[in-house]
Design a protein around this motif. Structure first.
Motif, PDB file in Angstrom:
ATOM      1  N   ALA A 115       3.770   2.636  10.675  1.00  0.00           N
ATOM      2  CA  ALA A 115       2.984   1.517  10.162  1.00  0.00           C
ATOM      3  C   ALA A 115       2.606   1.796   8.720  1.00  0.00           C
ATOM      4  O   ALA A 115       2.465   2.939   8.315  1.00  0.00           O
ATOM      5  N   ALA A 116       2.452   0.768   7.964  1.00  0.00           N
ATOM      6  CA  ALA A 116       1.972   0.958   6.605  1.00  0.00           C
ATOM      7  C   ALA A 116       0.498   1.323   6.650  1.00  0.00           C
ATOM      8  O   ALA A 116      -0.197   1.047   7.621  1.00  0.00           O
ATOM      9  N   PHE A 117       0.039   1.922   5.617  1.00  0.00           N
ATOM     10  CA  PHE A 117      -1.359   2.305   5.570  1.00  0.00           C
ATOM     11  C   PHE A 117      -2.259   1.076   5.654  1.00  0.00           C
ATOM     12  O   PHE A 117      -3.318   1.089   6.264  1.00  0.00           O
ATOM     13  N   GLY A 118      -1.806   0.019   5.042  1.00  0.00           N
ATOM     14  CA  GLY A 118      -2.509  -1.250   5.207  1.00  0.00           C
ATOM     15  C   GLY A 118      -3.793  -1.395   4.427  1.00  0.00           C
ATOM     16  O   GLY A 118      -4.558  -2.308   4.678  1.00  0.00           O
ATOM     17  N   ARG A 119      -4.070  -0.503   3.522  1.00  0.00           N
ATOM     18  CA  ARG A 119      -5.279  -0.683   2.735  1.00  0.00           C
ATOM     19  C   ARG A 119      -4.981  -0.404   1.266  1.00  0.00           C
ATOM     20  O   ARG A 119      -4.413   0.609   0.938  1.00  0.00           O
ATOM     21  N   SER A 120      -5.383  -1.322   0.450  1.00  0.00           N
ATOM     22  CA  SER A 120      -5.236  -1.115  -0.986  1.00  0.00           C
ATOM     23  C   SER A 120      -6.027  -2.197  -1.698  1.00  0.00           C
ATOM     24  O   SER A 120      -6.573  -3.091  -1.067  1.00  0.00           O
ATOM     25  N   PHE A 121      -6.053  -2.086  -3.002  1.00  0.00           N
ATOM     26  CA  PHE A 121      -6.796  -3.079  -3.770  1.00  0.00           C
ATOM     27  C   PHE A 121      -6.211  -4.469  -3.586  1.00  0.00           C
ATOM     28  O   PHE A 121      -6.932  -5.441  -3.408  1.00  0.00           O
ATOM     29  N   VAL A 122      -4.892  -4.538  -3.625  1.00  0.00           N
ATOM     30  CA  VAL A 122      -4.310  -5.869  -3.578  1.00  0.00           C
ATOM     31  C   VAL A 122      -4.525  -6.491  -2.193  1.00  0.00           C
ATOM     32  O   VAL A 122      -4.771  -7.691  -2.065  1.00  0.00           O
ATOM     33  N   ILE A 123      -4.462  -5.638  -1.167  1.00  0.00           N
ATOM     34  CA  ILE A 123      -4.695  -6.181   0.174  1.00  0.00           C
ATOM     35  C   ILE A 123      -6.142  -6.639   0.313  1.00  0.00           C
ATOM     36  O   ILE A 123      -6.433  -7.744   0.807  1.00  0.00           O
ATOM     37  N   ALA A 124      -7.063  -5.785  -0.108  1.00  0.00           N
ATOM     38  CA  ALA A 124      -8.477  -6.167  -0.019  1.00  0.00           C
ATOM     39  C   ALA A 124      -8.741  -7.394  -0.882  1.00  0.00           C
ATOM     40  O   ALA A 124      -9.495  -8.290  -0.490  1.00  0.00           O
ATOM     41  N   GLY A 125      -8.105  -7.442  -2.045  1.00  0.00           N
ATOM     42  CA  GLY A 125      -8.294  -8.599  -2.915  1.00  0.00           C
ATOM     43  C   GLY A 125      -7.806  -9.874  -2.262  1.00  0.00           C
ATOM     44  O   GLY A 125      -8.426 -10.937  -2.374  1.00  0.00           O
ATOM     45  N   ALA A 126      -6.656  -9.757  -1.569  1.00  0.00           N
ATOM     46  CA  ALA A 126      -6.134 -10.947  -0.900  1.00  0.00           C
ATOM     47  C   ALA A 126      -7.093 -11.411   0.177  1.00  0.00           C
ATOM     48  O   ALA A 126      -7.339 -12.613   0.349  1.00  0.00           O
ATOM     49  N   GLY A 135       1.190  -0.541 -13.479  1.00  0.00           N
ATOM     50  CA  GLY A 135       0.083  -1.455 -13.156  1.00  0.00           C
ATOM     51  C   GLY A 135      -0.023  -1.637 -11.660  1.00  0.00           C
ATOM     52  O   GLY A 135      -1.112  -1.646 -11.087  1.00  0.00           O
ATOM     53  N   PHE A 136       1.127  -1.752 -11.046  1.00  0.00           N
ATOM     54  CA  PHE A 136       1.136  -1.997  -9.620  1.00  0.00           C
ATOM     55  C   PHE A 136       0.615  -0.794  -8.859  1.00  0.00           C
ATOM     56  O   PHE A 136       0.148  -0.907  -7.737  1.00  0.00           O
ATOM     57  N   ARG A 137       0.691   0.379  -9.452  1.00  0.00           N
ATOM     58  CA  ARG A 137       0.203   1.581  -8.780  1.00  0.00           C
ATOM     59  C   ARG A 137      -1.286   1.473  -8.499  1.00  0.00           C
ATOM     60  O   ARG A 137      -1.769   1.847  -7.440  1.00  0.00           O
ATOM     61  N   LEU A 138      -2.005   0.953  -9.483  1.00  0.00           N
ATOM     62  CA  LEU A 138      -3.446   0.807  -9.287  1.00  0.00           C
ATOM     63  C   LEU A 138      -3.720  -0.188  -8.166  1.00  0.00           C
ATOM     64  O   LEU A 138      -4.557   0.036  -7.302  1.00  0.00           O
ATOM     65  N   LEU A 139      -2.958  -1.292  -8.198  1.00  0.00           N
ATOM     66  CA  LEU A 139      -3.212  -2.313  -7.194  1.00  0.00           C
ATOM     67  C   LEU A 139      -2.915  -1.796  -5.793  1.00  0.00           C
ATOM     68  O   LEU A 139      -3.518  -2.227  -4.823  1.00  0.00           O
ATOM     69  N   ARG A 140      -1.955  -0.906  -5.715  1.00  0.00           N
ATOM     70  CA  ARG A 140      -1.622  -0.375  -4.399  1.00  0.00           C
ATOM     71  C   ARG A 140      -2.521   0.780  -4.007  1.00  0.00           C
ATOM     72  O   ARG A 140      -2.414   1.307  -2.910  1.00  0.00           O
ATOM     73  N   GLY A 141      -3.415   1.142  -4.905  1.00  0.00           N
ATOM     74  CA  GLY A 141      -4.242   2.320  -4.643  1.00  0.00           C
ATOM     75  C   GLY A 141      -5.478   1.966  -3.840  1.00  0.00           C
ATOM     76  O   GLY A 141      -5.681   0.832  -3.400  1.00  0.00           O
ATOM     77  N   THR A 142      -6.289   2.976  -3.656  1.00  0.00           N
ATOM     78  CA  THR A 142      -7.516   2.771  -2.891  1.00  0.00           C
ATOM     79  C   THR A 142      -8.708   3.091  -3.769  1.00  0.00           C
ATOM     80  O   THR A 142      -8.567   3.597  -4.865  1.00  0.00           O
ATOM     81  N   SER A 183       0.883  -1.164   0.000  1.00  0.00           N
ATOM     82  CA  SER A 183       0.000   0.000   0.000  1.00  0.00           C
ATOM     83  C   SER A 183       0.916   1.207   0.000  1.00  0.00           C
ATOM     84  O   SER A 183       1.745   1.337  -0.857  1.00  0.00           O
ATOM     85  N   PHE A 184       0.759   2.065   0.942  1.00  0.00           N
ATOM     86  CA  PHE A 184       1.792   3.088   1.034  1.00  0.00           C
ATOM     87  C   PHE A 184       2.008   3.436   2.489  1.00  0.00           C
ATOM     88  O   PHE A 184       1.223   3.126   3.361  1.00  0.00           O
ATOM     89  N   ARG A 185       3.089   4.060   2.712  1.00  0.00           N
ATOM     90  CA  ARG A 185       3.456   4.365   4.072  1.00  0.00           C
ATOM     91  C   ARG A 185       2.990   5.780   4.382  1.00  0.00           C
ATOM     92  O   ARG A 185       3.323   6.696   3.671  1.00  0.00           O
ATOM     93  N   ALA A 186       2.196   5.892   5.445  1.00  0.00           N
ATOM     94  CA  ALA A 186       1.807   7.251   5.832  1.00  0.00           C
ATOM     95  C   ALA A 186       3.051   7.994   6.290  1.00  0.00           C
ATOM     96  O   ALA A 186       3.891   7.449   6.987  1.00  0.00           O
ATOM     97  N   THR A 187       3.152   9.234   5.881  1.00  0.00           N
ATOM     98  CA  THR A 187       4.385   9.958   6.202  1.00  0.00           C
ATOM     99  C   THR A 187       4.550  10.070   7.702  1.00  0.00           C
ATOM    100  O   THR A 187       3.639  10.459   8.429  1.00  0.00           O
TER     101      THR A 187
END
Lengths: 291, 322, 330
Positions: C163-174, C263-270, C155-159
């Motif tokens: 902790a990582a943000f922990g939410r993204s398409f790939v995480i939700a998909g998993a 491509g991975f940008r979308l997967l890591r997005g929200t 996902s991405f790291r909150a500045t």
């Protein structure tokens, strides 16, 4: 549905023998007690021109039969001849099959069975099946089943103890289960289960007992026991038994009806059918030409 | 599948996959329990008790200062547990008789045309997503309850303590009951259909009518399946988060049976719905750990229910039915 | 015997005089209750479908399917729900892409190998636990695991946060794949158990390894089972909301993350899905737009029903000669 029919060459001439009430006492070497008894027997049920069809297929065609108290009537014939269908129509069990249609008249004590309440009919005309089918309950509950749920108000258990014991005695099972009335019925042996089913059928004091090949799934010892039972029971109720086993029919039956392909070929006292059959087809069947 | 062979490549590959999955699942379970531990540790067994207003307690946890030494964990989760148990219990109480009667109807008493329709109807109800049940509940049923069942006086009386609206125990239980009924109907009808025909014929031949036959023989023999149905339905009800978040009133409260009929109008917030309601707050560590604690309770309950479901089906297998 | 033999005497269909009119009162009440229950159920289902249909169609404009949503209080300007639809499709694709191969593989291992037996039983139990776990718990699983800094790449790291943000398409998909997994395992297992043993024996007798047997004989044979499991899993994924709310970041539009491969940008997005969109537009969310909620709900319901019909057809195709149970009595 009746099993598929085997075909052999047929004679064309109809061979139904007229009712025995007129023609009995033909001087055969008949056990005098038996003939006399049937001559005096009360007719409980009667089939008049009974025809049963499943959809387009006719299983029983214009059968006329009397069923009398005090005697055992055996229905014999090869597979698919309609004997089981006829038996099941006597307590209107054929109605469980949607495609069944019946013509003719079946009467119980003079009343048309169609006018009777079917649950009442089946209490008066009880049935025992080929495969023992005790319910998944205790022995006591099995025998008491019809008594509890046939009436509108369920009797309490103490009131049931006596009819249950009486039925079990009549079925010859009391001594074997009297200490185990609360055991599951499914734990009994095959022969015991079948006698339990007979006791269950007797509990409501029926007037007629229908038996559909009751011994075919049992061992020889149980078979003998049950045949003994049948001979004892016939004093009080009318018994109709369907059987494949010609020797059994000879041992047990007073009157025999031989059916073939849905028709009643011959009806008469058992001595006549087995020793001096009047129709050729009867002769062939009894002597084992076909099965 | 017999004897011992030297494992071939495919077996090792697939086996590794299965083991990896197992490790993942076990790992996740352990992880959640570990993360949830601080909440239980700080409260001890009183975590399950009552005391104070859980809404403010959760708020305080969320607003804990950033210093780990001053993290707030104080919580008395009884109203949550009570609300969960009440809504689940009422839903099953309402749903089971209804499901049993529907199953009997489908298997035995419905005319052939109608019986054919029942199967797809049940499948349809099972397929509707929970958010749609929630939508209908919150947009249609809640206003109706608010207008017709809630007396203005009651609303005013309890306003300082508890907000009364259309959402609450009653609405939650009813919609939950509708959601769990399809599972129960499916399991019970399956069992009713697998009753041996010889028993039913035997009963008919003894002169017992169809109603009594079904009740005394089929339903009686299907009792293990009915137990299994209840267990599955309970598991489903426990885990329902979204629908309940929409219709249960969204206020942590333990409804008071002494309030008479108003008992049913009081709001609750079951465990799963609380996690959803708190979903914004996962960034605050103690709050997240408290929510993990809720998840842990749900997890343990659903595992226990799975076990119960397995145990409930054993008697039927012994009898030789499905 | 031919039908030419007429039924002699008064011929009648034996319509039983077992009509309930002669039963005791209690039994008749019971029968009445059965009827009431069945009719109520049917009416309920019809009411739900009709209501959602009417409300949905009245609120649905075809353009909604193709417009991006914008956050605007004025509903006429807030656009459609193209992004939620995208989100639904993307999550379903990810979830299924993960669940189907893994689920099929696990089912194959369980049925065809399954040694040592305790291990197989444990794996089965683990799958059962996942099957019984509510989706909210699975969402929490995902959150707990993927918030760890180690997974920041997903996902991405909150500045400034540890902790990582922990939410993204790939995480939700998993996480969604965990929802679908038990359904796939179950369906494939059923299909495998129905493949007759002589097929396996024939292949082995020709000298093929079990692995080759799987590839050449069993996989083609259980394709309908895989399809059924996939359809069931997709249905469950599409209808789920809890995982989306917890693990997808809840942005109205699909937003890709910064940096990294395109491509991975979308997967890591929200983003959002139809379900979270409905939730968000209802009074439980930010409220405001029940009309849009109805429209989106209509689309969602249609999708889910279509999938379920598909799954039922596929499942029925698998069962050989299994009747629905002939009526015992009428």
């Amino acid at each position: 549905m009746p099993p598929p029919i085997r075909r052999i060459s047929l004679e064309q001439a109809p061979t139904v023998v007229p009712e025995p009430a007129a023609s009995n006492g033909n001087g055969h070497a008949a056990a005098a007690t038996r003939s006399a008894a049937s001559a005096a027997a009360i007719e409980r049920m009667r089939c008049d021109q009974v025809t049963i069809a499943y959809g387009q297929k006719v299983a029983v065609n214009r059968v006329e039969l009397p069923i009398r108290q005090g005697e055992v009537l055996a229905l014999i014939g090869p597979s698919g001849c309609g004997k089981t269908t006829l038996l099941r129509s006597l307590n209107r069990l054929t109605e469980l099959t949607p495609s069944a249609a019946r013509g003719g008249r079946i009467s119980l004590d003079g009343e048309d069975v169609d006018t009777l309440e079917v649950t009442e009919l089946r209490r008066r005309v009880s049935m025992v099946f080929q495969q023992p089918n005790p319910f998944p309950m205790t022995v006591f509950d099995n025998v008491a089943y019809a008594l509890r749920d046939g009436a509108s108000r369920r009797p309490r258990k103490p009131a049931l103890a006596e009819p249950v014991e009486h039925a079990l005695r009549r079925a010859g099972l009391w001594d074997e289960v009297k200490d185990n009335l609360d055991h599951p019925a499914l734990r009994l042996s095959g022969g015991q289960q079948q006698r339990l089913c007979i006791a269950r059928a007797l509990a409501a004091q029926p007037e007629v007992l229908l038996m559909d090949e009751p011994c075919s799934a049992l061992d020889p010892v149980s078979t003998t026991t049950i045949e003994q039972l049948i001979l004892e029971l016939r004093e009080q109720i009318a018994v109709v038994i369907v059987t494949h086993n010609l020797q059994q029919a000879q041992r047990v039956a007073d009157h025999v009806a031989f059916m073939y392909l849905g028709e009643l070929v011959e009806y008469g006292p058992s001595e006549q059918i087995f020793h001096a059959p009047q129709a050729q087809r009867t002769r062939d069947y009894v002597h084992g030409a076909f099965g | 599948m017999s004897g011992w062979r030297i494992p071939e490549r495919a077996e090792l590959g697939l086996g590794a996959l299965a083991v990896a999955l197992l490790a993942l699942i076990v790992g996740m379970l352990a992880f959640v329990l570990v993360q949830a531990w601080p909440s239980f540790a700080h409260n001890g067994l009183a975590w399950f008790g009552s005391g104070g207003n859980a809404n403010t307690q959760l708020n305080d946890i969320y607003q804990s200062p950033a210093d780990p030494h001053h993290y707030q964990y104080h919580l008395r989760a009884w109203p949550l547990l009570y609300g969960t148990a009440l809504s689940t219990g009422l839903a099953v109480l309402l749903g089971l008789p209804f499901a049993l009667l529907c199953a009997l109807f489908t298997v035995e008493f419905a005319p052939p045309g109608i019986a054919r329709v029942m199967g797809p109807t049940v499948r349809l109800l099972a397929a509707v997503p929970s958010v749609i049940y929630g939508l209908i509940g919150i947009l249609v049923l809640a206003p109706w309850i608010n207008d017709h069942l809630v007396s203005a006086k009651f609303k005013l009386d309890v306003k300082p303590v508890v907000p009364i609206g259309g959402g609450g125990l009653l609405l939650a239980s009813i919609v939950l009951a509708v959601m769990i009924v399809p599972i129960m109907i499916a399991i019970i009808s399956d069992a009713l259909r697998s009753i041996p025909r010889s028993w039913l014929e035997g009963s008919a031949a003894l002169g017992v009518n169809r109603w009594r036959t079904m009740w005394r023989i089929s339903v009686r023999a299907a009792r293990p399946a009915i137990a299994a149905a209840v267990v599955f339905a309970t598991a489903r009800a426990l885990g329902e988060a979204i629908m309940l978040a929409m219709v249960s009133g969204s206020f942590i409260f333990a409804p008071n049976p002494l309030d008479g009929l108003n008992f049913f109008l009081e709001p609750i917030q079951p465990l799963a719905a609380t996690i959803v309601a708190g979903s914004e707050g996962f960034s605050a560590k103690p709050f997240a750990q408290t929510l993990y604690a809720f998840a842990a309770v749900l997890l343990v309950s659903s595992a226990l229910l799975s076990l119960a479901a397995w145990a409930a089906r054993q008697p039927m297998r012994r009898m030789g039915l499905r | 015997m031919h039908a030419s033999a007429e039924l002699a005497g008064p011929s009648r269909r034996t319509r039983p005089r077992d009509s309930a009119a002669s039963w005791p009162l209690a039994d008749r009440i019971g029968l009445g209750l059965c009827w009431a229950a069945g009719v109520t159920l049917t009416l309920l289902a019809t009411a739900i479908v009709l209501y959602m249909g009417v409300k949905g169609i009245s609120q649905l404009h075809l353009s909604y399917l193709f417009q991006h949503p914008t956050a605007d209080v004025d509903q006429s300007k807030s656009g459609g729900f193209l992004d939620p639809i995208e989100g639904t499709l993307l999550l379903t694709a990810i979830g299924t892409a993960i669940a189907v191969p893994i689920g099929t593989g696990v089912a194959l291992w369980l049925v065809e190998y399954g040694r040592p037996a305790p291990l197989a039983r444990t794996v089965e139990s683990a799958v059962e636990i996942i099957a019984g776990a509510p989706s909210i718990v699975i969402a929490v699983f995902g959150l707990v695991v993927f918030s760890q800094p180690a997974f920041a790449f997903l996902s991405f790291r909150a500045t400034g946060a540890d902790a990582a943000f922990g939410r993204s398409f790939v995480i939700a998909g998993a996480a969604m794949s965990l929802l679908a997994l038990p359904l796939v395992v179950g369906a494939v297992r059923e299909a495998l158990l129905q493949v007759p043993n002589h097929l396996r024996e024939a292949s082995l007798a020709l000298g093929k390894t079990v692995g080759a047997t799987i590839r050449r004989v069993l996989l083609p044979a259980v394709r309908p089972g895989i399809a059924t499991g996939t359809a069931l899993g997709m249905g469950r994924i599409i209808g789920d909301t809890a995982i989306v709310i917890l693990l997808l970041g809840n942005t109205l539009g699909t937003e890709s993350a910064d940096g990294g491969l395109p491509g991975f940008r979308l997967l890591r997005g929200t983003g959002s899905t139809l379900t979270s969109y409905i939730y968000g537009n209802s009074p439980a969310g930010e409220g405001g737009a029940p009309e849009k909620a109805y429209a989106a709900a209509f689309v969602l319901l249609a999708l889910v029903i279509a999938l379920n019909v598909l799954a039922t057809r596929l499942a029925r195709g698998n069962l050989s000669a299994l009747t629905g149970g002939a009526a015992w009595t009428r």
